[in-house]
Write an enzyme that holds these catalytic residues in place. Structure first.
Site, mmCIF file in Angstrom:
data_model
loop_
_atom_site.group_PDB
_atom_site.id
_atom_site.type_symbol
_atom_site.label_atom_id
_atom_site.label_comp_id
_atom_site.label_asym_id
_atom_site.label_seq_id
_atom_site.Cartn_x
_atom_site.Cartn_y
_atom_site.Cartn_z
ATOM 1 N N LYS A 1 29.776 41.225 46.882
ATOM 2 C CA LYS A 1 30.395 42.363 47.528
ATOM 3 C C LYS A 1 30.775 43.401 46.476
ATOM 4 O O LYS A 1 30.929 43.011 45.319
ATOM 5 C CB LYS A 1 31.627 41.921 48.321
ATOM 6 N N ASP B 1 30.742 35.720 50.005
ATOM 7 C CA ASP B 1 32.158 36.004 50.207
ATOM 8 C C ASP B 1 32.863 34.763 49.679
ATOM 9 O O ASP B 1 32.837 33.713 50.333
ATOM 10 C CB ASP B 1 32.478 36.215 51.690
ATOM 11 N N HIS B 2 33.453 34.865 48.491
ATOM 12 C CA HIS B 2 33.918 33.626 47.859
ATOM 13 C C HIS B 2 35.047 32.957 48.649
ATOM 14 O O HIS B 2 35.310 31.780 48.479
ATOM 15 C CB HIS B 2 34.309 33.861 46.394
ATOM 16 N N HIS C 1 36.932 39.214 53.142
ATOM 17 C CA HIS C 1 37.741 37.990 53.164
ATOM 18 C C HIS C 1 38.632 37.864 54.411
ATOM 19 O O HIS C 1 38.660 36.829 55.065
ATOM 20 C CB HIS C 1 38.638 37.906 51.928
ATOM 21 N N ARG D 1 22.891 45.360 29.985
ATOM 22 C CA ARG D 1 22.576 46.451 29.060
ATOM 23 C C ARG D 1 23.148 46.225 27.662
ATOM 24 O O ARG D 1 22.756 46.878 26.714
ATOM 25 C CB ARG D 1 23.146 47.769 29.620
ATOM 26 N N LYS E 1 36.227 28.532 49.669
ATOM 27 C CA LYS E 1 37.499 27.836 49.429
ATOM 28 C C LYS E 1 37.568 26.639 50.376
ATOM 29 O O LYS E 1 37.388 26.783 51.589
ATOM 30 C CB LYS E 1 38.693 28.769 49.665
ATOM 31 N N ASP F 1 38.027 46.296 49.981
ATOM 32 C CA ASP F 1 38.062 45.204 49.011
ATOM 33 C C ASP F 1 38.409 43.865 49.665
ATOM 34 O O ASP F 1 37.875 42.832 49.278
ATOM 35 C CB ASP F 1 39.091 45.546 47.920
HETATM 36 C C1 BG6 Z 1 38.087 39.819 45.295
HETATM 37 C C2 BG6 Z 1 38.704 41.186 45.271
HETATM 38 O O1 BG6 Z 1 37.003 39.776 46.176
HETATM 39 O O2 BG6 Z 1 39.059 38.872 45.706
HETATM 40 C C3 BG6 Z 1 39.900 41.204 44.352
HETATM 41 O O3 BG6 Z 1 37.736 42.115 44.830
HETATM 42 C C4 BG6 Z 1 40.881 40.128 44.723
HETATM 43 O O4 BG6 Z 1 40.528 42.483 44.368
HETATM 44 C C5 BG6 Z 1 40.168 38.775 44.847
HETATM 45 O O5 BG6 Z 1 41.870 40.062 43.721
HETATM 46 C C6 BG6 Z 1 41.094 37.727 45.407
HETATM 47 O O6 BG6 Z 1 40.468 36.487 45.328
HETATM 48 P P1 BG6 Z 1 41.301 35.161 45.101
HETATM 49 O O7 BG6 Z 1 40.280 34.077 45.209
HETATM 50 O O8 BG6 Z 1 41.908 35.273 43.741
HETATM 51 O O9 BG6 Z 1 42.323 35.126 46.180
#
Ligand code: BG6
Length: 516
Positions: free
Chosen positions: A172, A201-202, A264, A72, A206, A259
């Site tokens: 997410k 889901d990042h 995770h 936006r 890893k 969260d």
């Molecule tokens: C995110 C959360 O998915 O993961 C955050 O929304 C969190 O709150 C983060 O800080 C942590 O990711 P990483 O890769 O920094 O451990």
């Protein structure tokens, strides 16, 4: 070695036997375009563009690639590129030559997400740039907006005939409970097939999380003892030093359970607990992860204090600097009861894990930042050294998988101290994950972005996985939000979290692995 940066063709596979027994298979993505909705937002600036830039700089992307940022904010191509350059500079990875090449592939479109016509403009720009960059029709739509907008964007993409064939990446939070996740699912699957959908889901991107599978299933020494006969318990910790930062709007609605746990924490748990699939293939690996979620024993809401401790940080000091409490943070309600810390005891009701507790803990504003899995083994059945040690006990063996920041695998065991006396001491066998590796490292977002381009879904969350993890957590969330049970324990920022979490694990005669 083929030129990784110049492929017009679909994915290319390179199998190689590297130095010192390294067996690799690298696959590079073919031409594609990506439309990022929410392009001026935090996620795009902090993670997506820096990751895409690094991939491009390291020649891990096709040369036939471009990005359209849509949001936006009033920007044009020039100001969008300048904003993103600044974002990459902040990561410390900026390289002028590589940036010139990358930024020439960045375009911007100001859109109102609710306006149908806007998506026609997206379609027009896509078609035009696809010709210029020779990407063909391989399109990815990335939803990096606030989740409230997801439904609107998906429906408008479909109405503009953009859903056919494209891939859809969803960040997410995927819903905020079971009901809303199912509703979102319905919209998504009305317009896209499950095959097209990539739920990120990042944590799964890893390297050290993927290494859990390699460690377990590429070695013969761990799996025979990876079960209830030898393992006393498992601890999964994700400790953060950061607070809520500028994300209060989201976090006030989420809290630590939504969260970190729904995604995770439970995903890492699934890697630790899953059975080996017959082949290392996406759907088979995902099947096994989902079976773990299916076997989660529901938390006992009648005695929730026995399996869950919640906390919220109050003002304190982190890294020598004073920081405010959660309820004093910008845009947080002064009487907020949102938890920023949780410790949970989970059981998996299956043959392998019956009776083995998994202790999960995660919190913000803790003393140190680290993510780690500790597998603690049972003690020896008979201690023949009891007399020699003057009646003393020896501690258990443990395998420590350090996910971040100093990625490593450690084995804790006992050995005789050198010298004439009979003394035992704790020693550590230590493997540093990147030691001896000289290739290009890629981070979590880079990994999942490349995998999406390749269409490899192993590291993405499947529909049934989302539903099962929400089914597990929703009763607890509802109970806490209706009755504030269990109670919220305050902990000082920069501490180890609430004492109640320690008491909770001590009741089981156990001790948390140290925060180091
Ligand atoms: C995110 C959360 O998915 O993961 C955050 O929304 C969190 O709150 C983060 O800080 C942590 O990711 P990483 O890769 O920094 O451990």
């Amino acid at each position: 070695m083929p030129d990784r940066g110049d492929r017009g063709a679909p994915a290319v596979k390179i199998g190689s036997m590297g130095p010192a027994g390294e067996v690799c298979e690298e696959v590079f993505p073919g031409p594609c375009s990506m439309v990022i909705f929410g392009a001026s937002g935090d996620l795009a600036r902090r993670k997506l563009i820096p990751s895409l830039f690094k991939l491009s700089r390291d020649k891990l992307l096709s040369k036939n690639f471009f990005i359209i940022g849509a949001s936006r904010t009033e920007l044009d191509d020039g100001s969008f590129r300048a904003m993103m350059e600044e974002a990459v500079r902040e990561t410390g990875d900026l390289d002028a030559g590589a940036w010139a090449d990358f930024s020439a592939r960045l375009y911007y479109l100001k859109i109102d997400y609710g306006e149908k016509e806007a998506y026609k403009r997206v379609k027009g720009l896509l078609a035009e740039r696809e010709k210029a960059h020779g990407t063909g029709g391989n399109r990815i739509f990335y939803l990096a907006t606030p989740p409230l907008l997801y439904t609107n964007i998906i429906e408008n993409l479909a109405a503009a005939d953009l859903s056919a064939g494209g891939k859809l990446i969803i960040e997410k939070p995927y819903g905020r409970d079971l009901k809303s996740a199912l509703a979102l699912e319905q919209t998504v699957l009305k317009h896209f097939s499950e095959e097209q959908v990539f739920r990120i889901d990042h944590y799964l991107g890893k390297d050290t999380v993927q290494n859990i599978l390699m460690l377990r299933f590429a070695n013969s020494i761990f799996e025979p003892i990876w079960n209830r006969r030898y393992i006393d318990h498992v601890q999964i910790t994700v400790a953060e030093t950061v607070g809520v930062e500028k994300r209060a709007g989201y976090y006030e609605q989420a809290g630590v359970l939504r969260d970190m746990f729904q995604n995770h924490m439970l995903q890492v748990l699934s890697f630790i607990a899953m059975e080996p699939p017959s082949v290392f293939e996406s759907e088979l690996v995902r099947d096994e992860r989902v079976k773990v979620f299916r076997a989660l024993r529901p938390l006992d809401t009648g005695n929730i204090g026995g399996s869950l401790v919640l906390g919220q940080y109050v003002e304190g000091e982190v890294d020598g600097r004073p920081v405010p409490g959660y309820a004093e943070e910008e845009n947080v309600a002064r009487d907020s009861s949102v938890p920023t810390y949780a410790a949970m005891k989970v059981y998996i009701d299956n043959w392998r894990w019956q009776g083995v507790p998994f202790y999960l803990r995660s919190g913000k504003r803790l003393k140190t930042r680290f993510s780690q899995v500790t597998i603690q083994f049972k003690g020896v059945p008979h201690l023949m050294f009891r007399e020699t040690l003057g009646g003393g006990e020896i501690g258990p063996n443990a395998l420590v998988l350090r996910i971040q920041p100093d990625e490593r695998v450690q084995m804790k065991f006992h050995a005789k101290s050198p010298g004439s006396k009979v003394c035992l001491r704790d020693v550590l066998m230590d493997f540093s994950y990147t030691e001896g590796y000289r290739g290009i490292e890629i981070d979590d977002y880079e990994r999942v972005l490349v995998d999406c381009m390749l269409g490899d879904k192993m590291l993405f969350v499947r529909r049934d996985g989302v539903e099962l993890t929400w089914s597990f957590l929703t009763p607890v969330l509802e109970m806490y939000e209706a009755r504030q049970t269990p109670e919220l324990n305050l902990y000082r920022a920069g501490s180890y979290g609430p004492m109640e979490a320690d008491k909770f694990i001590a009741r089981d005669n156990r001790k948390w692995a140290a925060y180091e």
